[in-house]
Motif scaffolding. Structure first.
Motif, PDB file in Angstrom:
ATOM      1  N   VAL A 290      43.746 102.077  -0.118  1.00 14.85           N
ATOM      2  CA  VAL A 290      42.570 102.645   0.550  1.00 14.85           C
ATOM      3  C   VAL A 290      42.445 102.008   1.920  1.00 14.85           C
ATOM      4  N   ASN A 291      42.362 102.818   2.937  1.00 12.86           N
ATOM      5  CA  ASN A 291      42.224 102.298   4.291  1.00 12.86           C
ATOM      6  C   ASN A 291      40.742 102.311   4.670  1.00 12.86           C
ATOM      7  N   ASN A 292      40.343 103.130   5.604  1.00 12.48           N
ATOM      8  CA  ASN A 292      38.939 103.163   6.012  1.00 12.48           C
ATOM      9  C   ASN A 292      38.059 103.758   4.918  1.00 12.48           C
ATOM     10  N   MET A 293      36.851 103.234   4.818  1.00 12.87           N
ATOM     11  CA  MET A 293      35.806 103.798   3.961  1.00 12.87           C
ATOM     12  C   MET A 293      34.526 103.856   4.774  1.00 12.87           C
ATOM     13  N   GLY A 294      33.591 104.650   4.327  1.00 17.68           N
ATOM     14  CA  GLY A 294      32.345 104.684   5.077  1.00 17.68           C
ATOM     15  C   GLY A 294      31.395 105.752   4.609  1.00 17.68           C
ATOM     16  N   TRP A 295      30.398 105.982   5.457  1.00 14.01           N
ATOM     17  CA  TRP A 295      29.321 106.911   5.134  1.00 14.01           C
ATOM     18  C   TRP A 295      29.029 107.804   6.331  1.00 14.01           C
ATOM     19  N   TYR A 296      28.820 109.069   6.038  1.00 16.80           N
ATOM     20  CA  TYR A 296      28.355 110.042   7.004  1.00 16.80           C
ATOM     21  C   TYR A 296      27.014 110.567   6.504  1.00 16.80           C
ATOM     22  N   ARG A 297      26.290 111.204   7.405  1.00 17.12           N
ATOM     23  CA  ARG A 297      25.071 111.885   7.014  1.00 17.12           C
ATOM     24  C   ARG A 297      25.134 113.312   7.521  1.00 17.12           C
ATOM     25  N   ARG A 298      24.360 114.156   6.883  1.00 16.79           N
ATOM     26  CA  ARG A 298      24.350 115.557   7.259  1.00 16.79           C
ATOM     27  C   ARG A 298      23.207 115.784   8.221  1.00 16.79           C
ATOM     28  N   ILE A 299      23.504 116.229   9.392  1.00  9.95           N
ATOM     29  CA  ILE A 299      22.497 116.540  10.389  1.00  9.95           C
ATOM     30  C   ILE A 299      22.272 118.054  10.345  1.00  9.95           C
ATOM     31  N   PRO A 300      21.040 118.508  10.082  1.00  9.59           N
ATOM     32  CA  PRO A 300      20.792 119.962  10.011  1.00  9.59           C
ATOM     33  C   PRO A 300      21.276 120.673  11.254  1.00  9.59           C
ATOM     34  N   GLY A 301      22.043 121.732  11.071  1.00  9.95           N
ATOM     35  CA  GLY A 301      22.542 122.502  12.194  1.00  9.95           C
ATOM     36  C   GLY A 301      23.755 121.900  12.865  1.00  9.95           C
ATOM     37  N   MET A 302      24.227 120.769  12.345  1.00  5.24           N
ATOM     38  CA  MET A 302      25.379 120.103  12.957  1.00  5.24           C
ATOM     39  C   MET A 302      26.365 119.721  11.869  1.00  5.24           C
TER      40      MET A 302
ATOM     41  N   THR B 297      23.823  97.622   6.455  1.00  2.15           N
ATOM     42  CA  THR B 297      24.992  96.758   6.337  1.00  2.15           C
ATOM     43  C   THR B 297      25.983  97.378   5.365  1.00  2.15           C
ATOM     44  N   ILE B 298      27.204  97.539   5.828  1.00  5.77           N
ATOM     45  CA  ILE B 298      28.262  98.075   4.976  1.00  5.77           C
ATOM     46  C   ILE B 298      29.125  96.928   4.474  1.00  5.77           C
ATOM     47  N   SER B 299      29.598  97.074   3.258  1.00  4.54           N
ATOM     48  CA  SER B 299      30.534  96.108   2.697  1.00  4.54           C
ATOM     49  C   SER B 299      31.437  96.841   1.721  1.00  4.54           C
ATOM     50  N   ARG B 300      32.492  96.171   1.299  1.00  3.45           N
ATOM     51  CA  ARG B 300      33.407  96.820   0.357  1.00  3.45           C
ATOM     52  C   ARG B 300      34.038  95.795  -0.555  1.00  3.45           C
ATOM     53  N   ASP B 301      34.427  96.266  -1.713  1.00  5.67           N
ATOM     54  CA  ASP B 301      35.153  95.464  -2.680  1.00  5.67           C
ATOM     55  C   ASP B 301      36.507  96.142  -2.846  1.00  5.67           C
ATOM     56  N   ASN B 302      37.525  95.581  -2.226  1.00  4.28           N
ATOM     57  CA  ASN B 302      38.835  96.226  -2.237  1.00  4.28           C
ATOM     58  C   ASN B 302      39.435  96.279  -3.639  1.00  4.28           C
ATOM     59  N   ALA B 303      39.135  95.299  -4.453  1.00  6.23           N
ATOM     60  CA  ALA B 303      39.677  95.286  -5.812  1.00  6.23           C
ATOM     61  C   ALA B 303      39.120  96.431  -6.645  1.00  6.23           C
ATOM     62  N   LYS B 304      37.913  96.854  -6.301  1.00  9.71           N
ATOM     63  CA  LYS B 304      37.250  97.929  -7.048  1.00  9.71           C
ATOM     64  C   LYS B 304      37.279  99.261  -6.295  1.00  9.71           C
ATOM     65  N   ASN B 305      37.889  99.273  -5.108  1.00 11.69           N
ATOM     66  CA  ASN B 305      37.910 100.493  -4.278  1.00 11.69           C
ATOM     67  C   ASN B 305      36.500 101.054  -4.103  1.00 11.69           C
ATOM     68  N   THR B 306      35.580 100.159  -3.835  1.00 10.76           N
ATOM     69  CA  THR B 306      34.165 100.531  -3.760  1.00 10.76           C
ATOM     70  C   THR B 306      33.586 100.101  -2.421  1.00 10.76           C
ATOM     71  N   VAL B 307      32.751 100.970  -1.863  1.00  5.08           N
ATOM     72  CA  VAL B 307      32.050 100.667  -0.620  1.00  5.08           C
ATOM     73  C   VAL B 307      30.555 100.709  -0.896  1.00  5.08           C
TER      74      VAL B 307
ATOM     75  N   TYR C 213      27.002 111.040   2.678  1.00 13.99           N
ATOM     76  CA  TYR C 213      28.294 111.298   2.051  1.00 13.99           C
ATOM     77  C   TYR C 213      29.213 110.098   2.274  1.00 13.99           C
ATOM     78  N   CYS C 214      29.818 109.626   1.213  1.00 14.15           N
ATOM     79  CA  CYS C 214      30.818 108.580   1.382  1.00 14.15           C
ATOM     80  C   CYS C 214      32.200 109.209   1.540  1.00 14.15           C
ATOM     81  N   TYR C 215      33.073 108.468   2.161  1.00 10.53           N
ATOM     82  CA  TYR C 215      34.449 108.934   2.297  1.00 10.53           C
ATOM     83  C   TYR C 215      35.382 107.739   2.188  1.00 10.53           C
ATOM     84  N   ALA C 216      36.633 108.056   1.910  1.00 10.04           N
ATOM     85  CA  ALA C 216      37.675 107.031   1.879  1.00 10.04           C
ATOM     86  C   ALA C 216      38.993 107.670   2.292  1.00 10.04           C
ATOM     87  N   ASP C 217      39.733 106.941   3.101  1.00 14.83           N
ATOM     88  CA  ASP C 217      41.091 107.360   3.479  1.00 14.83           C
ATOM     89  C   ASP C 217      42.057 106.731   2.483  1.00 14.83           C
ATOM     90  N   VAL C 218      42.691 107.571   1.693  1.00 12.86           N
ATOM     91  CA  VAL C 218      43.435 107.102   0.525  1.00 12.86           C
ATOM     92  C   VAL C 218      44.884 107.575   0.569  1.00 12.86           C
TER      93      VAL C 218
END
Length: 121
Positions: A30-42, A67-77, A93-98
């Protein structure tokens, strides 16, 4: 690969929530992980991302509060959301580059189901 998100809900302004998102499946890396949000109309807007070695990138609107953090052993953000404001209300929405056993070590982005965060006055 599946991403399962947890932790959304209703909170008063000034309160806190903690989101988590776990990736599972035929994962090699798993490379990058993170969070997006949905913007109405965008399209979705980046909230924050984190690389596999811990480098972070925050949207200006959440710096100092989230604050974002991750546990690489658990593939969890995780996303700790403090000092929440009404304008933080959205679907996150969470995402992960896998890379998987079937992708020849190439990464692609996977998305979790959205989780609703509602901040009341």
């Amino acid at each position: 690969v599946q991403l399962q998100a947890y932790g959304g809900g209703l909170v008063q302004a000034g309160g806190s929530l903690r989101l988590s998102c776990a990736a599972s499946g035929a994962i090699v890396s798993v490379n990058n992980m993170g969070w997006y949000r949905r913007i109405p109309g965008m399209s979705r807007a980046l909230v924050v991302s984190i690389t596999s070695d811990g480098n972070t990138n925050y949207a200006d609107s959440v710096k100092g509060r989230f604050t974002i953090s991750r546990d690489n052993a658990k593939n969890t953000v995780y996303l700790q959301m403090n000092s929440l404001k009404q304008e933080d209300t959205d679907v996150y929405y969470c995402y992960a580059d896998v890379a998987t056993y079937y992708s020849s070590n190439r990464y692609r982005s996977y998305w979790g189901q959205g989780t609703q965060v509602t901040v009341s006055s």
